[in-house]
Motif scaffolding. Structure first.
Motif, PDB file in Angstrom:
ATOM      1  N   TYR A  77      65.621  48.099  22.042  1.00 15.80           N
ATOM      2  CA  TYR A  77      66.098  48.152  20.656  1.00 15.80           C
ATOM      3  C   TYR A  77      66.508  46.757  20.175  1.00 15.80           C
ATOM      4  CZ  TYR A  77      66.301  53.289  20.680  1.00 15.80           C
ATOM      5  OH  TYR A  77      65.990  54.623  20.715  1.00 15.80           O
ATOM      6  N   ALA A  78      67.173  46.004  21.051  1.00 22.76           N
ATOM      7  CA  ALA A  78      67.602  44.663  20.673  1.00 22.76           C
ATOM      8  C   ALA A  78      66.409  43.765  20.356  1.00 22.76           C
ATOM      9  CB  ALA A  78      68.441  44.050  21.799  1.00 22.76           C
ATOM     10  N   GLN A  79      65.367  43.871  21.159  1.00 22.48           N
ATOM     11  CA  GLN A  79      64.170  43.056  20.933  1.00 22.48           C
ATOM     12  C   GLN A  79      63.514  43.386  19.594  1.00 22.48           C
ATOM     13  OE1 GLN A  79      62.183  44.070  24.618  1.00 22.48           O
ATOM     14  NE2 GLN A  79      62.663  42.084  25.542  1.00 22.48           N
ATOM     15  N   LYS A  80      63.492  44.671  19.237  1.00 25.16           N
ATOM     16  CA  LYS A  80      62.928  45.076  17.945  1.00 25.16           C
ATOM     17  C   LYS A  80      63.766  44.523  16.798  1.00 25.16           C
ATOM     18  CE  LYS A  80      60.698  49.302  19.636  1.00 25.16           C
ATOM     19  NZ  LYS A  80      60.695  50.782  19.586  1.00 25.16           N
ATOM     20  N   ALA A  81      65.089  44.596  16.953  1.00 22.26           N
ATOM     21  CA  ALA A  81      65.975  44.061  15.920  1.00 22.26           C
ATOM     22  C   ALA A  81      65.786  42.554  15.788  1.00 22.26           C
ATOM     23  CB  ALA A  81      67.436  44.380  16.260  1.00 22.26           C
ATOM     24  N   TYR A  82      65.628  41.884  16.915  1.00 18.87           N
ATOM     25  CA  TYR A  82      65.448  40.429  16.921  1.00 18.87           C
ATOM     26  C   TYR A  82      64.130  40.039  16.256  1.00 18.87           C
ATOM     27  CZ  TYR A  82      65.354  35.651  18.771  1.00 18.87           C
ATOM     28  OH  TYR A  82      65.301  34.288  18.895  1.00 18.87           O
ATOM     29  N   GLU A  83      63.097  40.850  16.439  1.00 14.54           N
ATOM     30  CA  GLU A  83      61.803  40.590  15.792  1.00 14.54           C
ATOM     31  C   GLU A  83      61.923  40.708  14.270  1.00 14.54           C
ATOM     32  OE1 GLU A  83      59.121  43.366  17.508  1.00 14.54           O
ATOM     33  OE2 GLU A  83      59.088  42.388  19.478  1.00 14.54           O
ATOM     34  N   ILE A  84      62.787  41.606  13.828  1.00 17.73           N
ATOM     35  CA  ILE A  84      62.992  41.791  12.388  1.00 17.73           C
ATOM     36  C   ILE A  84      63.787  40.634  11.791  1.00 17.73           C
ATOM     37  CG2 ILE A  84      64.130  43.254  10.649  1.00 17.73           C
ATOM     38  CD1 ILE A  84      63.472  45.649  12.510  1.00 17.73           C
ATOM     39  N   ASP A  85      64.834  40.208  12.493  1.00 16.62           N
ATOM     40  CA  ASP A  85      65.674  39.109  12.004  1.00 16.62           C
ATOM     41  C   ASP A  85      66.223  38.354  13.200  1.00 16.62           C
ATOM     42  OD1 ASP A  85      67.496  37.370  10.873  1.00 16.62           O
ATOM     43  OD2 ASP A  85      68.344  38.845   9.494  1.00 16.62           O
ATOM     44  N   HIS A  86      65.617  37.196  13.509  1.00 21.72           N
ATOM     45  CA  HIS A  86      66.017  36.430  14.688  1.00 21.72           C
ATOM     46  C   HIS A  86      67.136  35.438  14.400  1.00 21.72           C
ATOM     47  CE1 HIS A  86      63.152  33.712  12.705  1.00 21.72           C
ATOM     48  NE2 HIS A  86      63.807  32.738  13.308  1.00 21.72           N
ATOM     49  N   VAL A  87      67.617  35.435  13.154  1.00 24.52           N
ATOM     50  CA  VAL A  87      68.683  34.501  12.773  1.00 24.52           C
ATOM     51  C   VAL A  87      70.037  35.191  12.699  1.00 24.52           C
ATOM     52  CG1 VAL A  87      69.511  32.946  10.959  1.00 24.52           C
ATOM     53  CG2 VAL A  87      67.071  33.026  11.527  1.00 24.52           C
ATOM     54  N   ASP A  88      70.049  36.437  12.300  1.00 23.08           N
ATOM     55  CA  ASP A  88      71.299  37.161  12.075  1.00 23.08           C
ATOM     56  C   ASP A  88      72.137  37.254  13.350  1.00 23.08           C
ATOM     57  OD1 ASP A  88      72.981  38.848  10.317  1.00 23.08           O
ATOM     58  OD2 ASP A  88      72.492  40.411  11.776  1.00 23.08           O
ATOM     59  N   ALA A  89      73.442  37.248  13.177  1.00 18.44           N
ATOM     60  CA  ALA A  89      74.361  37.283  14.315  1.00 18.44           C
ATOM     61  C   ALA A  89      74.207  38.556  15.138  1.00 18.44           C
ATOM     62  CB  ALA A  89      75.801  37.148  13.823  1.00 18.44           C
ATOM     63  N   GLU A  90      74.016  39.693  14.466  1.00 18.62           N
ATOM     64  CA  GLU A  90      74.036  40.964  15.175  1.00 18.62           C
ATOM     65  C   GLU A  90      72.835  41.131  16.094  1.00 18.62           C
ATOM     66  OE1 GLU A  90      76.610  43.939  16.065  1.00 18.62           O
ATOM     67  OE2 GLU A  90      76.873  42.299  14.634  1.00 18.62           O
ATOM     68  N   SER A  91      71.657  40.712  15.660  1.00 22.80           N
ATOM     69  CA  SER A  91      70.481  40.837  16.528  1.00 22.80           C
ATOM     70  C   SER A  91      70.612  39.924  17.749  1.00 22.80           C
ATOM     71  CB  SER A  91      69.196  40.499  15.760  1.00 22.80           C
ATOM     72  OG  SER A  91      69.213  39.172  15.294  1.00 22.80           O
ATOM     73  N   ASN A  92      71.127  38.736  17.548  1.00 19.13           N
ATOM     74  CA  ASN A  92      71.334  37.819  18.677  1.00 19.13           C
ATOM     75  C   ASN A  92      72.429  38.326  19.606  1.00 19.13           C
ATOM     76  OD1 ASN A  92      69.667  35.159  18.511  1.00 19.13           O
ATOM     77  ND2 ASN A  92      70.230  35.591  16.397  1.00 19.13           N
ATOM     78  N   PHE A  93      73.452  38.944  19.024  1.00 23.27           N
ATOM     79  CA  PHE A  93      74.528  39.506  19.836  1.00 23.27           C
ATOM     80  C   PHE A  93      74.018  40.629  20.736  1.00 23.27           C
ATOM     81  CE2 PHE A  93      77.630  43.095  19.978  1.00 23.27           C
ATOM     82  CZ  PHE A  93      78.438  42.578  20.979  1.00 23.27           C
ATOM     83  N   VAL A  94      73.250  41.572  20.173  1.00 28.23           N
ATOM     84  CA  VAL A  94      72.779  42.685  21.014  1.00 28.23           C
ATOM     85  C   VAL A  94      71.732  42.213  22.017  1.00 28.23           C
ATOM     86  CG1 VAL A  94      73.398  44.536  19.419  1.00 28.23           C
ATOM     87  CG2 VAL A  94      71.130  43.471  19.232  1.00 28.23           C
ATOM     88  N   MET A  95      70.991  41.150  21.698  1.00 31.02           N
ATOM     89  CA  MET A  95      70.102  40.564  22.695  1.00 31.02           C
ATOM     90  C   MET A  95      70.924  40.032  23.864  1.00 31.02           C
ATOM     91  SD  MET A  95      66.790  40.742  22.317  1.00 31.02           S
ATOM     92  CE  MET A  95      66.265  39.405  23.394  1.00 31.02           C
ATOM     93  N   ALA A  96      71.969  39.273  23.564  1.00 25.93           N
ATOM     94  CA  ALA A  96      72.829  38.723  24.614  1.00 25.93           C
ATOM     95  C   ALA A  96      73.512  39.835  25.403  1.00 25.93           C
ATOM     96  CB  ALA A  96      73.873  37.798  23.988  1.00 25.93           C
ATOM     97  N   LEU A  97      74.006  40.839  24.685  1.00 18.58           N
ATOM     98  CA  LEU A  97      74.716  41.942  25.337  1.00 18.58           C
ATOM     99  C   LEU A  97      73.801  42.711  26.284  1.00 18.58           C
ATOM    100  CD1 LEU A  97      77.370  43.611  25.438  1.00 18.58           C
ATOM    101  CD2 LEU A  97      76.429  45.005  23.580  1.00 18.58           C
ATOM    102  N   SER A  98      72.601  43.045  25.816  1.00 23.62           N
ATOM    103  CA  SER A  98      71.690  43.850  26.634  1.00 23.62           C
ATOM    104  C   SER A  98      71.148  43.057  27.819  1.00 23.62           C
ATOM    105  CB  SER A  98      70.539  44.394  25.788  1.00 23.62           C
ATOM    106  OG  SER A  98      69.788  43.352  25.185  1.00 23.62           O
ATOM    107  N   ILE A  99      70.844  41.787  27.609  1.00 25.61           N
ATOM    108  CA  ILE A  99      70.362  40.947  28.710  1.00 25.61           C
ATOM    109  C   ILE A  99      71.454  40.778  29.756  1.00 25.61           C
ATOM    110  CG2 ILE A  99      69.633  38.615  29.355  1.00 25.61           C
ATOM    111  CD1 ILE A  99      68.234  38.455  26.610  1.00 25.61           C
ATOM    112  N   SER A 100      72.675  40.540  29.294  1.00 28.01           N
ATOM    113  CA  SER A 100      73.806  40.367  30.203  1.00 28.01           C
ATOM    114  C   SER A 100      74.063  41.634  31.007  1.00 28.01           C
ATOM    115  CB  SER A 100      75.058  39.996  29.404  1.00 28.01           C
ATOM    116  OG  SER A 100      76.179  39.874  30.247  1.00 28.01           O
ATOM    117  N   ALA A 101      74.032  42.789  30.328  1.00 27.38           N
ATOM    118  CA  ALA A 101      74.280  44.058  31.019  1.00 27.38           C
ATOM    119  C   ALA A 101      73.223  44.319  32.079  1.00 27.38           C
ATOM    120  CB  ALA A 101      74.306  45.194  29.996  1.00 27.38           C
TER     121      ALA A 101
END
Length: 238
Positions: A77-101
């Motif tokens: 889900y994070a990757q899809k959100a990041y593809e939609i908007d790779h600049v916004d804080a929230e997409s980058n946050f969930v990318m970091a959160l999911s990768i870290s987890a």
């Protein structure tokens, strides 16, 4: 029909948000995924579903299969959100959160790869929103982990990535966690992690002040009650 569908999704998002605010994570996730079934590119639902899968996955302390399934969905889900908007804080946050987890639940090599990858997304999240408490929290944990790698991890990090980040110190970790607390002063997890860092730094006064603030909060969930219990135990230690 399109307008009706949009209206229906907006209602589901509002209901999901209300459930989230009432700490009903599983119920909220079901609604966010219901939105995604009808609108796979709904940015808000993607970010929230990713975050919730991470949060729920953490609760599977002994069921590694279920835990990793949640983390895998979170990352998707994070990757899809990041593809939609790779600049916004929230997409980058969930990318970091999911990768870290996912990284922390993986083997040593994958853990190091994930930990190193996280920093890029955290920098981007904070560049977009420098008051994002969640990003500061993960940043603090990142600094702390990198500052306290064991000898084998340090050797592997040097071989794979050229060494440990020079910025990664316990002091930098504490600064990041202090910002997380400042921007979300009702989150006991932030206080607990900050107290652990102060404890590692042998700063008993700062640790105890942080713990006292933590146990003064109002709690709603089992996780928060457990963290409160840990804070009380740590406060009793010299």
């Amino acid at each position: 029909m399109a307008g009706a569908s949009f209206s229906g999704n907006e209602q589901l998002l509002q209901q999901a948000k209300q459930l989230l605010n009432r700490y009903k994570d599983s119920e909220a996730l079901l609604l966010y995924e219901q939105v995604l079934a009808a609108a796979p590119d709904n940015y808000e639902a993607l970010c929230k579903a990713s975050m919730l899968h991470c949060r729920i996955g953490e609760r599977y302390s002994t069921d590694e299969t279920s835990k990793m399934q949640h983390f895998s969905k979170a990352k998707s889900y994070a990757q899809k959100a990041y593809e939609i908007d790779h600049v916004d804080a929230e997409s980058n946050f969930v990318m970091a959160l999911s990768i870290s987890a996912e990284a922390m639940a993986s083997g040593a090599k994958n853990r190091l790869v994930g930990i190193n990858e996280v920093k890029t997304f955290l920098d981007a999240a904070l560049a977009s929103d420098d008051q994002h408490a969640g990003a500061w929290h993960i940043m603090g944990r990142w600094y702390f982990k990198m500052a306290n790698l064991n000898l084998i991890e340090k050797v592997a990090s040097k071989m794979l990535f050229g060494g440990v980040c020079d910025e990664a110190t316990n002091s930098q970790a504490a600064i990041a966690l202090e910002k997380a607390v400042a921007y979300d002063p009702d989150n006991i997890r932030y206080y607990y992690d900050l107290a652990c860092i102060y404890d590692e730094m042998k700063d008993t006064a700062a640790r105890n002040t942080t713990l006292e603030k933590a146990i003064s909060l109002t709690y709603e969930t089992k996780e928060e009650l457990e963290l409160s219990r840990r804070c009380k135990i740590m406060l009793q230690e010299k």
